[in-house]
Design an enzyme around this catalytic site. Structure first.
Site, PDB file in Angstrom:
ATOM      1  CE  LYS A   1       4.414  -0.012   2.558  1.00 30.07           C
ATOM      2  NZ  LYS A   1       3.485  -0.768   1.715  1.00 30.07           N
ATOM      3  CB  THR A   2       2.856  -0.044   6.603  1.00 23.36           C
ATOM      4  OG1 THR A   2       1.434  -0.133   6.720  1.00 23.36           O
ATOM      5  CG2 THR A   2       3.464  -0.402   7.938  1.00 23.36           C
TER       6      THR A   2
ATOM      7  CG  ASP B   1       2.912  -9.807   4.879  1.00 22.16           C
ATOM      8  OD1 ASP B   1       3.327 -10.557   5.781  1.00 22.16           O
ATOM      9  OD2 ASP B   1       1.711  -9.550   4.725  1.00 22.16           O
TER      10      ASP B   1
ATOM     11  N   GLY C   1       0.824  -1.221   0.000  1.00 23.46           N
ATOM     12  CA  GLY C   1       0.000   0.000   0.000  1.00 23.46           C
ATOM     13  C   GLY C   1       0.846   1.254   0.000  1.00 23.46           C
TER      14      GLY C   1
ATOM     15  CG  ASP D   1      -1.768  -0.567   8.121  1.00 22.58           C
ATOM     16  OD1 ASP D   1      -2.290   0.419   7.571  1.00 22.58           O
ATOM     17  OD2 ASP D   1      -2.012  -1.743   7.798  1.00 22.58           O
TER      18      ASP D   1
ATOM     19  NE  ARG E   1      -2.114  -4.377  -0.914  1.00 20.85           N
ATOM     20  CZ  ARG E   1      -1.554  -3.906   0.197  1.00 20.85           C
ATOM     21  NH1 ARG E   1      -0.545  -4.541   0.751  1.00 20.85           N
ATOM     22  NH2 ARG E   1      -2.012  -2.806   0.767  1.00 20.85           N
TER      23      ARG E   1
HETATM   24  P1  FBP Z   1       0.611  -1.924   3.620  1.00 18.61           P
HETATM   25  O1  FBP Z   1       0.630  -2.737   4.865  1.00 18.61           O
HETATM   26  O2  FBP Z   1       1.023  -2.647   2.406  1.00 18.61           O
HETATM   27  O3  FBP Z   1       1.387  -0.652   3.806  1.00 18.61           O
HETATM   28  O4  FBP Z   1      -0.890  -1.440   3.339  1.00 18.61           O
HETATM   29  C1  FBP Z   1      -1.666  -0.932   4.343  1.00 18.61           C
HETATM   30  C2  FBP Z   1      -3.057  -0.612   3.906  1.00 18.61           C
HETATM   31  O5  FBP Z   1      -3.202   0.773   3.659  1.00 18.61           O
HETATM   32  C3  FBP Z   1      -4.052  -1.082   4.963  1.00 18.61           C
HETATM   33  O6  FBP Z   1      -4.268  -0.079   5.907  1.00 18.61           O
HETATM   34  C4  FBP Z   1      -5.255  -1.461   4.137  1.00 18.61           C
HETATM   35  O7  FBP Z   1      -6.003  -2.478   4.749  1.00 18.61           O
HETATM   36  C5  FBP Z   1      -4.637  -1.983   2.884  1.00 18.61           C
HETATM   37  O8  FBP Z   1      -3.431  -1.296   2.714  1.00 18.61           O
HETATM   38  C6  FBP Z   1      -5.522  -1.791   1.671  1.00 18.61           C
HETATM   39  O9  FBP Z   1      -4.805  -2.193   0.551  1.00 18.61           O
HETATM   40  P2  FBP Z   1      -5.366  -2.185  -0.928  1.00 18.61           P
HETATM   41  O10 FBP Z   1      -5.626  -0.760  -1.281  1.00 18.61           O
HETATM   42  O11 FBP Z   1      -4.272  -2.795  -1.721  1.00 18.61           O
HETATM   43  O12 FBP Z   1      -6.602  -3.003  -0.904  1.00 18.61           O
END
Ligand code: FBP
Length: 549
Positions: A199-200, A173, A78, A202, A142
Site C-alpha cells: 500500500k502507498t 517501512d 498513510g 507514493d 504510524r
Molecule cells: P505511506 O508511505 O505511509 O503510504 O504515506 C505516504 C504519504 O501520503 C506521503 O505521500 C506523505 O509524505 C505522508 O504520507 C504524509 O503522512 P502524514 O499524513 O502521516 O503526515
C-alpha cells in the site's frame, strides 16, 4: 450512515479478480530467492524466512478445506484508496475457505496490536465499506512495530483471540516490520503467520514482481483531474503561474504520472535533480528561464509540478538533512528544551561548517520545517515543508533581478497549491477496487497455505483483471541495509523513478515542447461507470513500464 448517490451505486460493484481465484487453487513454487543487496547480512538476520521461493496460484482439482482460522488485519501508515477492499477480499477469502473463520481489525494501526485495541469485522461492517475510500473501518497509524516487547505484547492478544495469521497493509517501512515480525514469530514458534500487502499512494513500493502499490492509481487520477482543472483556468485567465506540490514522500512517481496525464509546462523529478547534482539555485534558474521564454511569447502563465520529496534529493540539502536526522535522533530532548526563537541559532552552531552554512542560508520557515518532529521511522515529514512557496519566492527574486538587468520583461504572479490529502481517501478507481480486492483475497489464500513473511502479489495488471496472476513474494527478497536513526537496519529498498525507464523517457522527450507551447491535457474526474477505456485504465506509468503504451 447517510450515503451519497455514488456511494449507494458503488456499494453493489463487484470487484473483478483473477479468474484463477474463482476456482480451487494450489501453489506453484519458483526458485529460491535472494535479497536485492547485502545478502549475507540479511540471511543472518532472517534465518527462518530468508530465500523463500516466489509463489503463484494455479488451478487445482482439490478443494481447499481448512479448519476455521481467525485472522487479524492492520492498516499501517498513510491512507490509500482501496484499503477497505483489501479487507473485504481477506474477509471473503477466509469465509470461502471456512465460514466459521473470523476477521479482527486492530484499531489505529500497529498501535492497536500493541495496546490490544481491536474489533471483529463482521459481514455487516464489511458490506458498509466495500468499494469506499479511506481507512476509517478500523483507522490507521504510524506506530513502528520493532521491539520484541511489542511483538510479545501483540502475541498476547493474538493468542487470546486465537488469531493464526496477521495481515499488515502498509508501505515499505510497514512491510519491513511485517518481515521482522514474521521472522520473530517463526523463531519462537508462536504459531502466527504474517502476510504483507503493498500500500502507498507514493507508488514507491514496487519491483518486477510487485507491479504497483495500491492507491497510486486513484490518487494520481484525482490529482490529475485537479491539475487539469487548474490548467484550464490558467489557460483561460492567462495571468498566474501555479506552483503545485504533489505528495510522494520520497520518490517522484506521483509527479511523473500526473505530468504524463496533464502535460504541464514544468514537471520536476527529484531523482533527476540528484543525478544532475543540481543546487536549489540551478532549479530556480531552470524555472525562471522557462517563465522568461513564455513571457517573450506573451504567455505570463503556466503550471509547475513539484514532487514533495524534492528537498531531500538536492545533493547539498540531502547532506544537511542526513546530518540533521542523526543529530536530532541523538539530541531530541535537548533540542525540544530550547526556546523556539533560539532553535535556528542552536542548530547552526551544532552542524558541520558546510551544512551549517546551507542551513543558515535557508528562509526562516523552511529552516524550521526541517527540524520538525521526524515520523516514527526517522523520516523528515516532507509534506510539511513548503517547497512550492520556497521555489515561487526564489523564482520571483531571480526574475526581479533579471528585470533590473533588462533580461526579462514579463509579469509574474503566483498561486501555490499542495495536493496530497485530497486524493488519499478518494473512492477507489475500478483499477484500485479490483486490485485491492484481489490482493486481499490472495492474502487469505497465502494464509490457507501456511505461508509467512510473504507479500501478497497480483501481477500482469495491464491485462484484463481475469488474466491477472495471483501469488506471493518473499519480503526478504526486497530488503537491503540502510541507515535509519543513525544505525544500519534492514529495510525494503524504495523504488525511485528510474531515469532509464520508459515513463521518465516519455516525459523527457516531450517536456521542452510542453514548456513553451501550451499543450495541457484535462483528464477530468475518475469514471466508475461507462466504456472500459474510460473506467478501467491503469496508470500511464504502468502502461509505459509494461510496454503497452
Ligand atoms: P505511506 O508511505 O505511509 O503510504 O504515506 C505516504 C504519504 O501520503 C506521503 O505521500 C506523505 O509524505 C505522508 O504520507 C504524509 O503522512 P502524514 O499524513 O502521516 O503526515
Amino acid at each position: 450512515m447517510i450515503k451519497s448517490a455514488l456511494q449507494i451505486a458503488r456499494a453493489s460493484y463487484v470487484p473483478k479478480k483473477p479468474a484463477v481465484l474463482e476456482k480451487n487453487v494450489t501453489l506453484q513454487e519458483g526458485e529460491s530467492t535472494t535479497a536485492v543487496a547485502d545478502h549475507e547480512e540479511l540471511e543472518k538476520l532472517f534465518p527462518k524466512t530468508y530465500g523463500r521461493p516466489i509463489l503463484k496460484f494455479v488451478e487445482s482439482d482439490k478443494e481447499v478445506s481448512l479448519p476455521a482460522t481467525n485472522v487479524g488485519v492492520i492498516l499501517s501508515g498513510g491512507q490509500a484508496p482501496g484499503g477497505h477492499n483489501v479487507i473485504a477480499g481477506i474477509f471473503d477469502g477466509i469465509k470461502r475457505i471456512n465460514k466459521e473463520s473470523k476477521l479482527f481489525g486492530f484499531i489505529l494501526g500497529p498501535g492497536g496490536l500493541i495496546n490490544h485495541k481491536y474489533k471483529e469485522l463482521t459481514a455487516d461492517i464489511i458490506d458498509e465499506y466495500r468499494n469506499t475510500g479511506g481507512f476509517d473501518i478500523i483507522g490507521s497509524g504510524r506506530d513502528k512495530l520493532e521491539t520484541t516487547e511489542q511483538f510479545d505484547k501483540g502475541l498476547e492478544i493474538l493468542k487470546k483471540l486465537d488469531i493464526k495469521a496477521l495481515v499488515i497493509i502498509g508501505g515499505d517501512d510497514s512491510n519491513t516490520n511485517a518481515c521482522v515480525l514474521a521472522e520473530y514469530y517463526k523463531s519462537i514458534d508462536a504459531g502466527v503467520q504474517v502476510i504483507g500487502c503493498p500500500k502507498t499512494i507514493d507508488g514507491d513500493l514496487k519491483n518486477d514482481l510487485i507491479e504497483s502499490s495500491f492507491g497510486f492509481d486513484t490518487a494520481c487520477k484525482v490529482y490529475s483531474e485537479v491539475i487539469g482543472n487548474i490548467q484550464r483556468d490558467c489557460n483561460s485567465a492567462r495571468k498566474y503561474w501555479h506552483f503545485i506540490k504533489l505528495m510522494g514522500r520520497s520518490a517522484s512517481h506521483i509527479a511523473l504520472e500526473c505530468g504524463l496525464q496533464t502535460q504541464p509546462n514544468i514537471c520536476i523529478i527529484s531523482e533527476e535533480v540528484e543525478v544532475k547534482n543540481q543546487s536549489l539555485d540551478d532549479i530556480v534558474t531552470d524555472i525562471a528561464t522557462i517563465v522568461a521564454k513564455r513571457a517573450e511569447n506573451g504567455d505570463n502563465f503556466g503550471t509547475i509540478l513539484i514532487p514533495e520529496g524534492l528537498i531531500e534529493f538536492i545533493p547539498a540539502m540531502k547532506g544537511l538533512i542526513s546530518e540533521l536526522n542523526d543529530f536530532l535522533a541523538q539530541n531530541q530532548i535537548e533540542f525540544d528544551a530550547i526556546r523556539r526563537s533560539m532553535r535556528r541559532e542552536y542548530i547552526i552552531h551544532k552542524l558541520s561548517d558546510e551544512n551549517s552554512e546551507i542551513y543558515a542560508s535557508l528562509p526562516e520557515d523552511v529552516a524550521s520545517q526541517l527540524t520538525l518532529d521526524r515520523d516514527p521511522h526517522g523520516n523528515v515529514q516532507v509534506s510539511r515543508i513548503e517547497t512550492e512557496k520556497l521555489l515561487a519566492e526564489m523564482v520571483k527574486d531571480k526574475l526581479d533581478k533579471w528585470k533590473k538587468d533588462g533580461k526579462y520583461k514579463g509579469d509574474f504572479a503566483t498561486i501555490n497549491h499542495f495536493f496530497g490529502y485530497e486524493g488519499r481517501c478518494a473512492a477507489p478507481s475500478n483499477f484500485d477496487a479490483d486490485y485491492c480486492y484481489s490482493l486481499g483475497y490472495t492474502a487469505s489464500l497465502l494464509i490457507a497455505e501456511g505461508k509467512t513473511g510473504y507479500m501478497a502479489s497480483v501481477r500482469n495488471t495491464t491485462s484484463p483483471a481475469t488474466e491477472w496472476i495471483a501469488g506471493g513474494i518473499p519480503i526478504t527478497m526486497m530488503l537491503n541495509m540502510e541507515r535509519r536513526h543513525g544505525e544500519m537496519k534492514p529495510v525494503i529498498q524504495k523504488a525511485l523513478v528510474d531515469l532509464e525507464g520508459a515513463p521518465f523517457k516519455e516525459l523527457a522527450k516531450n517536456r521542452d515542447t510542453w514548456a513553451i507551447k501550451t499543450s495541457y491535457i484535462y483528464p477530468g474526474p475518475i469514471q466508475y461507470f461507462g466504456p472500459t477505456e474510460v473506467k478501467d485504465e491503469p496508470t500511464m506509468t504502468l502502461k509505459y513500464e509494461k510496454g503497452v503504451m
